[in-house]
Design a protein around this motif. Structure first.
Motif, PDB file in Angstrom:
ATOM      1  N   GLN A  93     -44.843  67.476  15.559  1.00 29.21           N
ATOM      2  CA  GLN A  93     -44.045  66.276  15.851  1.00 29.21           C
ATOM      3  C   GLN A  93     -42.858  66.097  14.910  1.00 29.21           C
ATOM      4  N   CYS A  94     -42.820  66.875  13.826  1.00 29.04           N
ATOM      5  CA  CYS A  94     -41.733  66.732  12.856  1.00 29.04           C
ATOM      6  C   CYS A  94     -40.431  67.252  13.475  1.00 29.04           C
ATOM      7  N   ARG A  95     -39.360  66.496  13.357  1.00 26.17           N
ATOM      8  CA  ARG A  95     -38.107  66.894  14.022  1.00 26.17           C
ATOM      9  C   ARG A  95     -37.266  67.818  13.156  1.00 26.17           C
ATOM     10  N   LYS A  96     -37.554  67.840  11.854  1.00 24.01           N
ATOM     11  CA  LYS A  96     -36.792  68.752  10.973  1.00 24.01           C
ATOM     12  C   LYS A  96     -37.446  70.147  10.996  1.00 24.01           C
ATOM     13  N   PRO A  97     -36.667  71.192  10.657  1.00 25.39           N
ATOM     14  CA  PRO A  97     -37.264  72.532  10.655  1.00 25.39           C
ATOM     15  C   PRO A  97     -38.380  72.653   9.614  1.00 25.39           C
ATOM     16  N   VAL A  98     -39.473  73.302  10.029  1.00 22.35           N
ATOM     17  CA  VAL A  98     -40.619  73.511   9.131  1.00 22.35           C
ATOM     18  C   VAL A  98     -40.952  75.005   9.127  1.00 22.35           C
ATOM     19  N   ILE A  99     -40.973  75.582   7.935  1.00 22.29           N
ATOM     20  CA  ILE A  99     -41.312  77.008   7.796  1.00 22.29           C
ATOM     21  C   ILE A  99     -42.689  77.122   7.154  1.00 22.29           C
ATOM     22  N   ALA A 100     -43.552  77.965   7.722  1.00 17.95           N
ATOM     23  CA  ALA A 100     -44.829  78.283   7.066  1.00 17.95           C
ATOM     24  C   ALA A 100     -44.612  79.527   6.216  1.00 17.95           C
ATOM     25  N   ALA A 114     -50.216  77.237  11.004  1.00 17.09           N
ATOM     26  CA  ALA A 114     -48.994  78.022  10.768  1.00 17.09           C
ATOM     27  C   ALA A 114     -48.172  78.114  12.055  1.00 17.09           C
ATOM     28  N   MET A 115     -48.868  78.261  13.183  1.00 20.29           N
ATOM     29  CA  MET A 115     -48.151  78.380  14.461  1.00 20.29           C
ATOM     30  C   MET A 115     -47.493  77.072  14.902  1.00 20.29           C
ATOM     31  N   THR A 116     -47.929  75.937  14.364  1.00 18.64           N
ATOM     32  CA  THR A 116     -47.238  74.692  14.717  1.00 18.64           C
ATOM     33  C   THR A 116     -45.927  74.553  13.938  1.00 18.64           C
ATOM     34  N   CYS A 117     -45.761  75.392  12.917  1.00 21.99           N
ATOM     35  CA  CYS A 117     -44.477  75.397  12.210  1.00 21.99           C
ATOM     36  C   CYS A 117     -43.436  76.096  13.091  1.00 21.99           C
ATOM     37  N   ASP A 118     -42.167  75.932  12.751  1.00 17.18           N
ATOM     38  CA  ASP A 118     -41.124  76.513  13.599  1.00 17.18           C
ATOM     39  C   ASP A 118     -41.041  78.016  13.448  1.00 17.18           C
ATOM     40  N   MET A 119     -41.403  78.512  12.280  1.00 13.75           N
ATOM     41  CA  MET A 119     -41.476  79.964  12.099  1.00 13.75           C
ATOM     42  C   MET A 119     -42.373  80.270  10.917  1.00 13.75           C
ATOM     43  N   ILE A 120     -42.849  81.524  10.915  1.00 13.68           N
ATOM     44  CA  ILE A 120     -43.754  81.949   9.852  1.00 13.68           C
ATOM     45  C   ILE A 120     -43.082  83.073   9.074  1.00 13.68           C
ATOM     46  N   TYR A 121     -42.951  82.882   7.765  1.00 12.67           N
ATOM     47  CA  TYR A 121     -42.576  83.973   6.873  1.00 12.67           C
ATOM     48  C   TYR A 121     -43.872  84.427   6.208  1.00 12.67           C
ATOM     49  N   ALA A 122     -44.150  85.719   6.286  1.00 13.74           N
ATOM     50  CA  ALA A 122     -45.443  86.198   5.809  1.00 13.74           C
ATOM     51  C   ALA A 122     -45.281  87.095   4.592  1.00 13.74           C
ATOM     52  N   ALA A 123     -46.143  86.907   3.616  1.00 16.13           N
ATOM     53  CA  ALA A 123     -46.243  87.879   2.524  1.00 16.13           C
ATOM     54  C   ALA A 123     -46.863  89.150   3.090  1.00 16.13           C
ATOM     55  N   ASP A 124     -46.618  90.264   2.416  1.00 13.10           N
ATOM     56  CA  ASP A 124     -47.219  91.510   2.922  1.00 13.10           C
ATOM     57  C   ASP A 124     -48.745  91.504   2.800  1.00 13.10           C
ATOM     58  N   THR A 125     -49.286  90.490   2.146  1.00 14.09           N
ATOM     59  CA  THR A 125     -50.749  90.351   2.023  1.00 14.09           C
ATOM     60  C   THR A 125     -51.350  89.485   3.131  1.00 14.09           C
ATOM     61  N   ALA A 126     -50.519  88.952   4.004  1.00 14.21           N
ATOM     62  CA  ALA A 126     -51.024  87.962   4.968  1.00 14.21           C
ATOM     63  C   ALA A 126     -51.975  88.590   5.982  1.00 14.21           C
ATOM     64  N   LYS A 127     -52.975  87.804   6.357  1.00 16.89           N
ATOM     65  CA  LYS A 127     -53.905  88.229   7.410  1.00 16.89           C
ATOM     66  C   LYS A 127     -54.121  87.065   8.366  1.00 16.89           C
ATOM     67  N   PHE A 128     -53.852  87.329   9.633  1.00 12.30           N
ATOM     68  CA  PHE A 128     -53.950  86.284  10.648  1.00 12.30           C
ATOM     69  C   PHE A 128     -55.148  86.556  11.557  1.00 12.30           C
ATOM     70  N   GLY A 129     -55.782  85.501  12.026  1.00  5.93           N
ATOM     71  CA  GLY A 129     -56.870  85.720  12.969  1.00  5.93           C
ATOM     72  C   GLY A 129     -57.401  84.427  13.530  1.00  5.93           C
ATOM     73  N   GLN A 130     -58.074  84.567  14.677  1.00  5.60           N
ATOM     74  CA  GLN A 130     -58.759  83.429  15.304  1.00  5.60           C
ATOM     75  C   GLN A 130     -60.229  83.833  15.416  1.00  5.60           C
ATOM     76  N   PRO A 131     -60.961  83.767  14.299  1.00  2.97           N
ATOM     77  CA  PRO A 131     -62.344  84.266  14.309  1.00  2.97           C
ATOM     78  C   PRO A 131     -63.377  83.226  14.720  1.00  2.97           C
ATOM     79  N   GLU A 132     -62.948  82.134  15.392  1.00  2.00           N
ATOM     80  CA  GLU A 132     -63.875  81.038  15.726  1.00  2.00           C
ATOM     81  C   GLU A 132     -65.079  81.509  16.531  1.00  2.00           C
ATOM     82  N   VAL A 133     -64.868  82.546  17.373  1.00  2.00           N
ATOM     83  CA  VAL A 133     -65.967  83.010  18.230  1.00  2.00           C
ATOM     84  C   VAL A 133     -67.189  83.393  17.395  1.00  2.00           C
TER      85      VAL A 133
END
Ligand code: HXC
Length: 258
Positions: A93-100, A114-133
């Motif tokens: 809902q934030c109208r200003k740019p938001v970077i994760a 992170a995905m609700t931000c306008d863009m994601i800058y990732a460190a080379d150590t970043a690990k993304f996942g949806q492990p809820e299952v």
């Protein structure tokens, strides 16, 4: 303002919010999301802030929703408290740019945040996942909706159904991540990029954000119409006149946010 679960700072025109529950890898509970919402609203209201960065720690952006907090909830409780919708939309809902700025784990609700931000800058150590299952639950804060829009159905299905993690390179390749930055420089380089953004005309940044978001949320026809109406409106802006005049006069523009 004092917060229990985040640290807030400003760097010139950039607002920085650091998620801070180190003992649980920034697991997201109502307290943290409420703090985040409050800090975002203050930055939103602050005319001197032009861009916001949300980050975590070296080890984790956020390892997901707080499992210990959720374990005993029942249907009526999550329904009546409007779990997720009540406060998880604060970034969207934030109208200003938001970077994760993401280093380490961004899992489950952490990836969704992170995905609700306008863009994601990732460190080379970043690990993304949806492990809820693995927990017998599904991504419920936008993962089954924003992830396919960002990376396509095949990879979104793979991540959500298999619970596997994706590294920064794969995340950039498939469009989840805008840039990869060496971990040691993540904050410095993200703040520098945010400062560049924050020096542009704020209402124009907000219009661009709104218009790009239309590409996600509407048909091409509707999106193009929205964009056209917006560029017509931009011709009413002093900053538009100033930007073009400054180019022709070979000087730097001075934007006044109007
Ligand atoms: C609560 C958590 C947590 C979480 C980690 N911790 N993730 N607590 N909720 N999501 C706690 C651990 O219990 C542990 O506490 C401490 O943080 C450090 O974690 P470790 O597991 O010891 O670290 P490590 O071995 O390095 O493993 C890191 C990890 C693992 C791979 C990220 O912690 C992990 O798998 N976490 C859960 C990831 C996950 O399933 N996320 C989705 C959540 S559900 P102690 O006390 O033991 O030191 C979700 C639903 C969203 O997000 C939908 C609605 C919003």
């Amino acid at each position: 303002m004092n917060y229990e679960n985040i640290i807030v700072a400003t760097h010139g025109k950039v607002g920085l919010i650091t998620l801070h529950r180190p003992e649980v890898l920034n697991a997201l509970n109502d307290g943290l999301i409420d703090d985040l919402g409050a800090a975002l609203r203050l930055f939103e209201a602050d005319e001197n802030i032009g861009c916001i960065v949300v980050t975590g720690s070296e080890k984790a952006f956020a390892a997901g929703a707080d499992i210990a907090a959720m374990v005993n909830w029942d249907y009526m409780e999550v329904y009546k408290t409007n779990f997720i919708t009540r406060n998880w939309d604060c970034i969207a809902q934030c109208r200003k740019p938001v970077i994760a700025a993401v280093a380490g784990f961004a899992l489950g609700g952490g990836c969704e945040l992170a995905m609700t931000c306008d863009m994601i800058y990732a460190a080379d150590t970043a690990k993304f996942g949806q492990p809820e299952v693995k927990l017998g639950i599904l991504p419920g804060a936008g993962g089954t909706q924003r992830l396919p829009r960002a990376v396509g159905k095949a990879k979104a299905m793979d991540l959500c159904l298999s619970a596997r993690l994706m590294d920064a390179e794969e995340a950039e390749r498939c469009g989840l991540v805008a840039r990869i930055i060496p971990a040691a420089k993540l904050l410095e380089e993200t703040l520098a990029a945010a400062a560049t953004i924050a020096n542009f005309s704020l209402p124009m940044l907000m219009m661009i954000k709104e218009s790009v978001n239309r590409a996600w949320e509407s048909s091409l026809h509707e999106g193009l119409l929205f964009e056209r109406r917006t560029i017509h409106a931009a011709f009413a802006m002093d900053d538009r006149k100033e930007g073009m005049a400054a180019f022709l006069q070979k000087r730097k523009p001075v934007f006044k946010n109007r």
